[in-house]
Design an enzyme around this catalytic site. Structure first.
Site, PDB file in Angstrom:
ATOM      1  N   ARG A  16      17.497 -12.852  -6.938  1.00 62.79           N
ATOM      2  CA  ARG A  16      18.202 -12.078  -5.911  1.00 62.79           C
ATOM      3  C   ARG A  16      17.444 -12.141  -4.588  1.00 62.79           C
ATOM      4  NH1 ARG A  16      17.757  -8.191  -2.051  1.00 62.79           N
ATOM      5  NH2 ARG A  16      16.413  -6.934  -3.418  1.00 62.79           N
ATOM      6  N   GLU A 146      15.726   1.477   1.380  1.00 60.57           N
ATOM      7  CA  GLU A 146      15.472   0.394   2.333  1.00 60.57           C
ATOM      8  C   GLU A 146      14.684   0.896   3.544  1.00 60.57           C
ATOM      9  OE1 GLU A 146      17.970  -3.140   4.643  1.00 60.57           O
ATOM     10  OE2 GLU A 146      18.989  -1.289   4.076  1.00 60.57           O
TER      11      GLU A 146
END
Length: 508
Positions: A16, A146
């Site tokens: 990923r 994030e």
């Protein structure tokens, strides 16, 4: 924190985050092959294999992996990055057969305000709705914060507000990424330690990027501070400078943090790294720790000598741990010990005088920037030791020319018994032109050259275009038939060296 033995989860995100390396895209079959190796051979705890909603091809690749994982009881180890998108990612996961989502959220106030343009309460409500929907579909949730590293630097109150909220949610793991690779080791420790102290019952993964080449150092400090899991990639693949690399991290954890228990099988790190290199097209630097071509190669002769004397230049990084072997490079820095190590591997022995001659020849080749390998050694030995005549003929210099539409030509300067001649000639090829020039010189000396009756060229097995080349020429004169050898990285030059030996034989 402390030195109590504890288990650390390793999640591999090569398929990923690693696939975000510029120019890299794994096919469905490549993803499946890598996924199998990561779980069955390398034995990482989890793998992150894709981002939801990316493409039809990505969907098929995920479907292939989840089908295989379901059959082999690995499905809860296969994870997909998802988004807060009113259930679109969840629907994608259901169709793809995936059971663990890594939900992307905002870990800094800066991202929340300027990218989402939402309040923290609105963001948390959206996350809660996503988790509820995932649970209804039997999907387990981990959550990425994030830009968490910048969040801790610049908006710590928001991060703790977020973690307060997450501590009330049915999630498995909180994943803390240094999204831009900006943390120092000191910050990595302090931020993780503060969070683990405040939320001891939450599972925290640390996700390091390598923009300052601090990925491994940051990982080590995060583990020391109490991180429960790490995100790594094979060969350090990833966006920009990549992620914390699997091989270096595993070796460092095993050697410097023995109280940390991990399940990764060191023995196959190199094998998996080479496969990912082949599939991705991203070459492993020769000096890359653990997996680089040169990292278990001793170049200096003094190091090889030390290895013979109580392994003075060995460390805990033994190549056998990683399915590799130690090598001893041959070149201008080689000493007798380096060469003896290579001879031992080939089952060859030389006396001191012969070893000295071979060593000198290898140093001469190294000075010309030529790569000398273990496989070259028999050729060098043959070239050096198969010739005992006094040097009465010396090919001083030559110019070989070859141009389309013109006959090859050679200009040669040669010394015979202290008398120097210069001759120019043409031929059907460069070597033929060289031989014609030599014949002209020997006619002046009223001498006849033997006939060339066989010409063979060979290079060591497995060599490349820059390998040493051995030319073996068989000559026949009225008295006898004999063979000479020449060795060089250039085929024509090696033939000229073999010819020079022939000239000395007939003069002597």
């Amino acid at each position: 924190m402390g030195t109590t033995t504890r288990r650390l989860e390793i999640m591999d995100t090569t398929l990923r985050d690693g696939e975000q390396t510029s120019g890299v895209s794994f096919s469905a079959s490549e993803k499946l092959t890598i996924a199998k190796l990561l779980l069955e051979e390398l034995k990482v705890d989890r793998i992150e294999i894709a981002s939801a909603r990316v493409s039809e091809g990505e969907f098929e690749a995920v479907r292939d992996v989840t089908d295989w994982a379901s059959e082999h009881d690995y499905l809860n180890k296969v994870e997909v990055l998802t988004f807060i998108d009113k259930g679109v990612s969840i629907d994608w996961m259901v169709k793809a057969g995936a059971k663990v989502q890594n939900l992307l959220s905002k870990g800094s106030l800066n991202h929340l305000m300027h990218q989402l343009k939402k309040t923290s309460e609105e963001h948390f409500n959206d996350i809660s709705e996503n988790i509820i929907l995932a649970t209804q579909h039997g999907i387990e949730t981990n959550i990425y914060l994030e830009d968490w590293s910048n969040g801790m630097r610049n908006s710590k109150a928001y991060v703790f507000e977020f973690l307060d909220f997450l501590s009330t949610q049915p999630i498995k793991r909180v994943m803390l990424p240094d999204t831009l690779g900006v943390l120092t080791p000191k910050e990595s420790f302090e931020f993780l330690a503060e969070i683990k102290t405040k939320y001891p019952n939450l599972h925290f993964d640390f996700h390091a990027h390598n923009d300052y080449d601090l990925g491994v150092a940051n990982v080590m400090e995060a583990v020391r501070a109490g991180a429960n899991g790490l995100h790594l990639t094979i060969n350090g693949m990833g966006e920009r400078a990549g992620n914390a690399p699997m091989a270096s991290t595993i070796a460092a954890l095993n050697d410097f943090m023995p109280h940390i228990k991990i399940g990764v099988n060191e023995k196959v790190l190199y094998t998996v790294s080479k496969l990912v290199e082949n599939f991705s097209g991203v070459m492993i630097p020769a000096n890359k720790p653990i997996i680089g071509a040169n990292v278990f190669t001793q170049t200096a002769g003094i190091h090889a000598d030390g290895d013979n004397k109580k392994n003075l230049y060995f460390s805990d990084l033994l190549p056998e741990r990683f399915g590799r072997t130690r090598k001893y490079a041959l070149g201008k820095a080689s000493g007798k010990a380096n060469i003896q190590k290579n001879l031992q591997e080939l089952g060859l022995q030389l006396d001191d005088d012969d070893l000295k001659k071979v060593t000198q020849r290898i140093i001469e080749l190294g000075d010309k920037k030529q790569v000398v390998t273990k496989e070259d050694l028999p050729y060098i030995i043959s070239d050096v030791l198969d010739y005992t005549y006094e040097e009465k003929v010396k090919v001083n210099s030559y110019v070989l020319t070859h141009a389309k539409g013109l006959k090859p030509s050679t200009t040669v300067s040669i010394t015979i018994n202290d008398e120097t001649f210069e001759e120019n000639s043409q031929g059907d090829g460069q070597f033929d032109a060289f031989m014609n020039a030599i014949r002209s010189v020997f006619r002046k000396k009223k001498m006849i050259l033997p006939d060339l009756i066989d010409y063979a060229v060979r290079i060591p097995p497995g060599s490349r275009s820059d390998a040493l080349c051995e030319t073996i020429i068989t000559w026949k004169s009225p008295e006898k038939k004999f063979t000479t050898r020449g060795l060089d990285s250039d085929q024509t030059v090696s033939a000229i060296k073999a010819t020079e030996k022939m000239l000395n034989i007939i003069i002597n």
